[in-house]
Design a protein around this motif. Sequence first.
Motif, short mmCIF file in Angstrom:
data_model
loop_
_atom_site.label_atom_id
_atom_site.label_comp_id
_atom_site.label_asym_id
_atom_site.label_seq_id
_atom_site.Cartn_x
_atom_site.Cartn_y
_atom_site.Cartn_z
N ARG A 285 0.90 -1.25 0.16
CA ARG A 285 0.18 0.05 -0.04
C ARG A 285 0.73 1.43 -0.05
O ARG A 285 1.70 1.51 1.07
CB ARG A 285 -0.79 0.01 1.22
N ALA B 77 1.81 5.21 -0.25
CA ALA B 77 1.46 6.75 -0.27
C ALA B 77 2.49 7.54 -1.26
O ALA B 77 3.84 7.32 -0.86
CB ALA B 77 1.26 7.41 1.11
N ASP C 292 -1.61 -0.86 -4.96
CA ASP C 292 -2.80 -0.07 -4.27
C ASP C 292 -2.35 1.28 -3.82
O ASP C 292 -1.19 1.36 -2.98
CB ASP C 292 -2.99 -1.21 -2.77
N VAL D 236 -2.79 4.43 -1.74
CA VAL D 236 -3.73 5.14 -0.78
C VAL D 236 -3.90 6.72 -0.83
O VAL D 236 -4.77 7.11 -0.44
CB VAL D 236 -3.12 4.70 0.75
N LYS E 90 -7.09 8.92 -3.64
CA LYS E 90 -7.49 10.26 -2.80
C LYS E 90 -6.51 11.10 -3.35
O LYS E 90 -5.12 10.92 -3.11
CB LYS E 90 -7.07 9.56 -1.56
N GLY F 76 2.77 3.98 8.12
CA GLY F 76 1.75 5.06 7.85
C GLY F 76 2.08 6.36 7.62
O GLY F 76 3.50 6.79 7.81
N VAL G 279 -2.95 8.25 7.59
CA VAL G 279 -3.23 7.13 6.73
C VAL G 279 -2.32 5.64 6.73
O VAL G 279 -1.20 6.13 7.00
CB VAL G 279 -3.15 7.43 4.98
N CYS H 46 -0.04 2.77 5.54
CA CYS H 46 0.44 2.37 4.09
C CYS H 46 1.67 1.43 4.51
O CYS H 46 2.13 1.69 5.83
CB CYS H 46 0.79 3.51 3.29
#
Lengths: 460, 99
Positions: A153, A155, A176, A178, A220, A238, A251, A253
């Motif tokens: 995940r 970012a 993915d 985020v 997002k 995160g 978030v 990640c």
Amino acid sequence: MSAVVVIIGAGPAGARAALALAAAGIRPIVIDEQPRSGGQIYRRPAEELRRSHSEVYGEDHQKAFALHSEFDAAAAAGHIDWRPSTTAWAVHENYLHIECAGRPDQIDFDRLLIASGAVERVIPLPNWTLPGTFSLGGAQIALKAHGCAIGERVAFVGTGPLLYLVALQYAQAGADVVGVFDTSPFSRRISSLPAMLARPDMLWRGIRITTALAMRYRVKLRNGIRPVAIRGSDSVEGVAYRDADGRAHEVACTAVGLGYDLRPEVQLADLAGCEIVYDPGSRNWRPHLDAYGRTSVADVYVAGDGAGIAGADAAELAGSLAAHAILVDLGQKISAPTTMLEAHESFHRFRQGIDRAFAAPIDHLREVPADTVLCRCEGVTVKAFKETVAAMGAREINRAKSMTRCGMGRCQGRYCEFAASELLAQMLDLPREEVGRLRAQPPVKPFASSAGQEIRRGDS
Amino acid sequence: MSVAQFKRLKDSARRVIHFSIDGEPCTARAGDSVLSAMMLTGRLIRQSDIDAGFRAGFCLMGACQDCWVWLETGGRIRACTTPIEDGLSIKTNDPDFRT
Ligand SMILES: Cc1cc2nc3c(=O)[nH]c(=O)nc-3n(C[C@H](O)[C@H](O)[C@H](O)COP(=O)(O)OP(=O)(O)OC[C@H]3O[C@@H](n4cnc5c(N)ncnc54)[C@H](O)[C@@H]3O)c2cc1C
């Protein structure tokens, strides 16, 4: 004997220059530390990966294909003396010092074109040295060259057009994503529109990229954010940030792609003695050039992102323009490439809009917690940097480097110079250019293997 | 080594390469770099030489030098720009570095 022309870098700028020279009957020596030509944007996957150009390069695939195949053909035909996996580590008068597989060598050149591209700018935030945080460009390389996402995940944090492009490439590849957390407020994009209209095609492309991210991939997108910290103990868990209204968010990640746009790689031009000037619009140092890429040193030319960030299409034009200048300076009678000059100019005007729209949020540095690492090689924190500089009275970045060790490590300041200079300028309340820039020192890159180190020690 | 950092999205059906990290046998695919091979195995590249933490590379383009690892046979390599090879024995600590 014909003139020895050496080109450093086989990205869009260097490759185009080489092809133009080859077409005019000069056989340039082209060196690149990568095993294959293409540079950053058209970086090629490892040979074992059988991926199509359209899959790797998206809508740029035709340009990538043209550049790769033309360069390969010219090299195979012997029109270009192609030396891959070779690093240029110093320039001294008309000698270029290179290294290949740990073996140093030198080339005595008549003309040198530096097309070494750019590196990313970083604004440090707490925990940015945590495993799982990669530079934005690194995130792109993982995908392009190895078919991997940097994490389960991901970012994307920072600012600049590349943030959105890489996020889209990830989304298209099935990763993915985020979110894209951009420090630049959206309003800046609106107010920069007039400048960006210099290249409606590029502007339209930017709009398409963001629209695809938001609508097709439902990623997002956040503007005007302020990163607070990367979270995690052993590796990334995160990202914490504040939104434009100051509200705190987190978030989850497993990886972060971090980048605040690019800066020209100027060390080799600096060692060659070229005048380097500060560009307040981009907050970057770049070589002083004429419209064709001639530097202040006769025989030395610079083209592409290494001359000032303007993107791949501009880099191809700049390479052709520099080749033109080299041919003229070698005595060939050719007419001025007026349309190319104009097109090249328009990319730079467009870029001024980008610089404004995605300006690096240097004011964030005022609030970076004191224990944040500023220099990741030497582990110099913001606090240590500030205290040492204040106590010893540095007013210039090279002094600050020798006092604090910030910028003295293995990356030679590539990833801390930007933030450290901005920080120093803020502390002293000086314009950024007055704190200067890190002077280049050979070797501009440590040898890739320790074998090289031994040789180098023996040399000096 | 626990969970992997990287996630392979494309072209996973390539020749299998056998290598080792600190003596632990691992596998990768032909065309991986040492860095991507390590990141597809775990989440760390090396112990940091300046603090108690670990590092896992940063730029992936040979500029930051954050991903140096060492070879059993001697010598240091930059993981991000070195292709993985069969039989490579990687050490995540500098053999000459003693604390
Ligand atoms: C990581 C990264 C990713 C990017 N991705 C994109 C993108 O997706 N889209 C986009 O529009 N722009 C991207 N850019 C911007 C990009 O640099 C330009 O658009 C374009 O590639 C510039 O071309 P260039 O020929 O000037 O430089 P580059 O393409 O960067 O080529 C420079 C070449 O010089 C070589 N080199 C550098 N120093 C040395 C040395 N000392 N010795 C030997 N060889 C050396 C490098 O290996 C490289 O191959 C990216 C930039 C970076 C840094």
